[in-house]
Motif scaffolding. Sequence first.
Motif, PDB file in Angstrom:
ATOM      1  N   VAL A 158       0.848  -1.205   0.000  1.00 58.16           N
ATOM      2  CA  VAL A 158       0.000   0.000   0.000  1.00 58.16           C
ATOM      3  C   VAL A 158       0.875   1.243   0.000  1.00 58.16           C
ATOM      4  O   VAL A 158       1.782   1.374   0.807  1.00 58.16           O
ATOM      5  N   THR A 159       0.557   2.141  -0.897  1.00 48.08           N
ATOM      6  CA  THR A 159       1.356   3.367  -0.959  1.00 48.08           C
ATOM      7  C   THR A 159       0.935   4.337   0.128  1.00 48.08           C
ATOM      8  O   THR A 159      -0.146   4.237   0.681  1.00 48.08           O
ATOM      9  N   ARG A 160       1.811   5.223   0.426  1.00 47.95           N
ATOM     10  CA  ARG A 160       1.484   6.264   1.408  1.00 47.95           C
ATOM     11  C   ARG A 160       0.334   7.106   0.882  1.00 47.95           C
ATOM     12  O   ARG A 160       0.191   7.303  -0.323  1.00 47.95           O
ATOM     13  N   VAL A 161      -0.436   7.591   1.809  1.00 50.95           N
ATOM     14  CA  VAL A 161      -1.610   8.366   1.433  1.00 50.95           C
ATOM     15  C   VAL A 161      -1.205   9.704   0.823  1.00 50.95           C
ATOM     16  O   VAL A 161      -0.376  10.401   1.349  1.00 50.95           O
ATOM     17  N   SER A 162      -1.789  10.016  -0.313  1.00 54.22           N
ATOM     18  CA  SER A 162      -1.589  11.377  -0.806  1.00 54.22           C
ATOM     19  C   SER A 162      -2.828  11.809  -1.568  1.00 54.22           C
ATOM     20  O   SER A 162      -3.275  11.130  -2.477  1.00 54.22           O
ATOM     21  N   SER A 163      -3.384  12.904  -1.132  1.00 51.55           N
ATOM     22  CA  SER A 163      -4.559  13.396  -1.841  1.00 51.55           C
ATOM     23  C   SER A 163      -4.076  14.212  -3.028  1.00 51.55           C
ATOM     24  O   SER A 163      -3.019  14.817  -2.976  1.00 51.55           O
ATOM     25  N   PRO A 164      -4.825  14.230  -4.122  1.00 53.52           N
ATOM     26  CA  PRO A 164      -4.383  14.923  -5.316  1.00 53.52           C
ATOM     27  C   PRO A 164      -4.211  16.427  -5.077  1.00 53.52           C
ATOM     28  O   PRO A 164      -3.406  17.066  -5.733  1.00 53.52           O
ATOM     29  N   ARG A 165      -4.959  16.949  -4.093  1.00 54.52           N
ATOM     30  CA  ARG A 165      -4.901  18.398  -3.868  1.00 54.52           C
ATOM     31  C   ARG A 165      -3.602  18.798  -3.180  1.00 54.52           C
ATOM     32  O   ARG A 165      -3.057  19.850  -3.389  1.00 54.52           O
ATOM     33  N   ARG A 166      -3.158  17.869  -2.315  1.00 52.96           N
ATOM     34  CA  ARG A 166      -2.014  18.213  -1.483  1.00 52.96           C
ATOM     35  C   ARG A 166      -0.755  18.391  -2.326  1.00 52.96           C
ATOM     36  O   ARG A 166      -0.489  17.635  -3.231  1.00 52.96           O
ATOM     37  N   GLY A 167       0.020  19.405  -1.995  1.00 54.01           N
ATOM     38  CA  GLY A 167       1.303  19.550  -2.653  1.00 54.01           C
ATOM     39  C   GLY A 167       1.230  20.287  -3.965  1.00 54.01           C
ATOM     40  O   GLY A 167       2.246  20.516  -4.594  1.00 54.01           O
ATOM     41  N   ARG A 168       0.036  20.679  -4.376  1.00 50.26           N
ATOM     42  CA  ARG A 168      -0.059  21.367  -5.659  1.00 50.26           C
ATOM     43  C   ARG A 168      -0.182  22.880  -5.481  1.00 50.26           C
ATOM     44  O   ARG A 168      -0.870  23.556  -6.201  1.00 50.26           O
ATOM     45  N   ILE A 169       0.496  23.389  -4.477  1.00 52.41           N
ATOM     46  CA  ILE A 169       0.425  24.812  -4.181  1.00 52.41           C
ATOM     47  C   ILE A 169       1.281  25.585  -5.193  1.00 52.41           C
ATOM     48  O   ILE A 169       1.232  26.781  -5.292  1.00 52.41           O
ATOM     49  N   GLY A 170       2.029  24.862  -5.975  1.00 48.99           N
ATOM     50  CA  GLY A 170       2.967  25.512  -6.894  1.00 48.99           C
ATOM     51  C   GLY A 170       4.348  25.377  -6.305  1.00 48.99           C
ATOM     52  O   GLY A 170       4.505  25.014  -5.149  1.00 48.99           O
ATOM     53  N   ALA A 171       5.353  25.647  -7.114  1.00 45.46           N
ATOM     54  CA  ALA A 171       6.715  25.510  -6.625  1.00 45.46           C
ATOM     55  C   ALA A 171       6.967  26.570  -5.564  1.00 45.46           C
ATOM     56  O   ALA A 171       6.887  27.757  -5.828  1.00 45.46           O
ATOM     57  N   VAL A 172       7.226  26.106  -4.346  1.00 46.32           N
ATOM     58  CA  VAL A 172       7.452  27.030  -3.243  1.00 46.32           C
ATOM     59  C   VAL A 172       8.898  26.903  -2.798  1.00 46.32           C
ATOM     60  O   VAL A 172       9.360  25.803  -2.519  1.00 46.32           O
ATOM     61  N   ASP A 173       9.599  28.019  -2.756  1.00 45.42           N
ATOM     62  CA  ASP A 173      10.943  28.016  -2.203  1.00 45.42           C
ATOM     63  C   ASP A 173      10.808  28.190  -0.694  1.00 45.42           C
ATOM     64  O   ASP A 173      10.778  29.303  -0.172  1.00 45.42           O
ATOM     65  N   LEU A 174      10.697  27.048  -0.015  1.00 44.10           N
ATOM     66  CA  LEU A 174      10.364  27.057   1.407  1.00 44.10           C
ATOM     67  C   LEU A 174      11.374  27.828   2.268  1.00 44.10           C
ATOM     68  O   LEU A 174      10.970  28.684   3.068  1.00 44.10           O
ATOM     69  N   PRO A 175      12.685  27.528   2.108  1.00 43.35           N
ATOM     70  CA  PRO A 175      13.642  28.262   2.945  1.00 43.35           C
ATOM     71  C   PRO A 175      13.555  29.780   2.739  1.00 43.35           C
ATOM     72  O   PRO A 175      13.643  30.540   3.704  1.00 43.35           O
TER      73      PRO A 175
ATOM     74  N   ASP B 132       2.403  18.981   1.001  1.00 43.78           N
ATOM     75  CA  ASP B 132       3.403  17.934   1.220  1.00 43.78           C
ATOM     76  C   ASP B 132       4.636  18.451   1.947  1.00 43.78           C
ATOM     77  O   ASP B 132       5.395  17.680   2.520  1.00 43.78           O
ATOM     78  N   SER B 133       4.823  19.774   1.865  1.00 41.79           N
ATOM     79  CA  SER B 133       6.051  20.355   2.410  1.00 41.79           C
ATOM     80  C   SER B 133       5.985  20.599   3.918  1.00 41.79           C
ATOM     81  O   SER B 133       6.926  21.124   4.498  1.00 41.79           O
ATOM     82  N   LEU B 134       4.884  20.206   4.568  1.00 41.90           N
ATOM     83  CA  LEU B 134       4.741  20.546   5.991  1.00 41.90           C
ATOM     84  C   LEU B 134       5.817  19.932   6.902  1.00 41.90           C
ATOM     85  O   LEU B 134       6.278  20.610   7.822  1.00 41.90           O
ATOM     86  N   PRO B 135       6.232  18.676   6.672  1.00 39.98           N
ATOM     87  CA  PRO B 135       7.316  18.168   7.530  1.00 39.98           C
ATOM     88  C   PRO B 135       8.597  18.991   7.385  1.00 39.98           C
ATOM     89  O   PRO B 135       9.241  19.328   8.383  1.00 39.98           O
ATOM     90  N   ALA B 136       8.933  19.341   6.141  1.00 38.95           N
ATOM     91  CA  ALA B 136      10.132  20.163   5.910  1.00 38.95           C
ATOM     92  C   ALA B 136       9.969  21.532   6.563  1.00 38.95           C
ATOM     93  O   ALA B 136      10.901  22.070   7.163  1.00 38.95           O
ATOM     94  N   LEU B 137       8.764  22.067   6.457  1.00 39.67           N
ATOM     95  CA  LEU B 137       8.496  23.376   7.057  1.00 39.67           C
ATOM     96  C   LEU B 137       8.699  23.331   8.572  1.00 39.67           C
ATOM     97  O   LEU B 137       9.328  24.215   9.162  1.00 39.67           O
TER      98      LEU B 137
END
Length: 330
Positions: A1-18, A44-49
């Motif tokens: 089983v793959t990790r859960v990922s909703s199609p909406r999540r992570g599509r905020i656009g390319a974000v330069d988090l740092p 998807d970037s919340l753990p990195a954030l």
Amino acid sequence: VTRVSSPRRGRIGAVDLPALVEQARDGQPLAVARLISLVENGADSLPALARLLEPHAGRADVLGITGPPGVGKSTTTDALLRALRQAGRRVGVLAIDPSSPFSGGALLGDRIRMGEHATDRGVFIRSMATRGQLGGLAAAVPQALRILDAAGFDIVIIETVGVGQAELEIAHLADTTLVVLAPGLGDGIQAAKAGILEIADVLVVNKADRDGAHDVARDLRQAQAMRGQLDPAGWAAPIVKTVAARGEGVDEVLTAIDGHRRWLAGTGTGPRRRQARLTAEVIALALGQLEAGVRELVGTEEFACRLADVPMGRTDPYAIAAWLRAATTD
Ligand SMILES: Nc1nc2c(ncn2[C@@H]2O[C@H](COP(=O)(O)OP(=O)(O)OP(=O)(O)O)[C@@H](O)[C@H]2O)c(=O)[nH]1
Ligand SMILES: [Mg+2]
């Protein structure tokens, strides 16, 4: 089983988090707002954030303000905000309505309230919803706190409506929780009293310009005295009467908050509360991920087949639940 990922999540656009975190730490309100939007949408970037923010967080005092609808929570928040700004402190406000998780984003009320402070970088006001965040508000609010904390706000006020279970959970996120009451709430408040006394570090009886404020304060004192017999070493929440609409009693509220802050530090309760806050966040995240994984499997053919086997006596609900649990976590 793959990790859960909703199609909406992570599509905020390319974000330069740092870069965004640096801009937020520099006090740029747009960067702070964008980071909070990431939390709301469950990027998807919340753990990195979280890892980028953590070294810069942990300094802000978190003040929870809750109470039944219409008692004057927002008016009290505004009055406190003004007083704290005059004292030179930077204040972030998160307004949360647990009963309407989809109202989200910057509400009209925010813009009106923000108006007075629009050019003041020492103030940030934002309503929050959780459209995509796994674990709901219990997971989203701590991460939003981390953002405001790292952005250098000395005090973060979390304002929530109501005294139900969800509100109590959010109130537990604060270092100091103010419960605002007012005269004329009727019987509902009787039922809620145990919960109120449980979470209140400071009890504010607002609308003291109205009849009945004195009675509310007396009732609270009596209930508190009974409770105090059960827990004599505990903190007895000061009861402060205010007319928030005119700024009356606000200094007394601030004094009560300061007293509680000293008690937190002196008794070691402060670190324990923060530990509890972190624990609650981790639990909410884990449960949210588990639930999403289970729901994903429930949509599969394999689940339907297993379910169809139950009436035949070939399997049972417990066995299917065990399969779900194993399949979600492997
Ligand atoms: N008489 C009187 N009215 C007040 C006082 N403080 C606030 N109000 C009024 O009470 C109403 C509700 O105030 P809010 O601050 O919006 O109350 P709230 O608790 O944030 O309300 P919700 O967010 O809807 O739950 C408004 O009309 C305020 O002007 C006060 O001290 N005295
Ligand atoms: Mg309000």
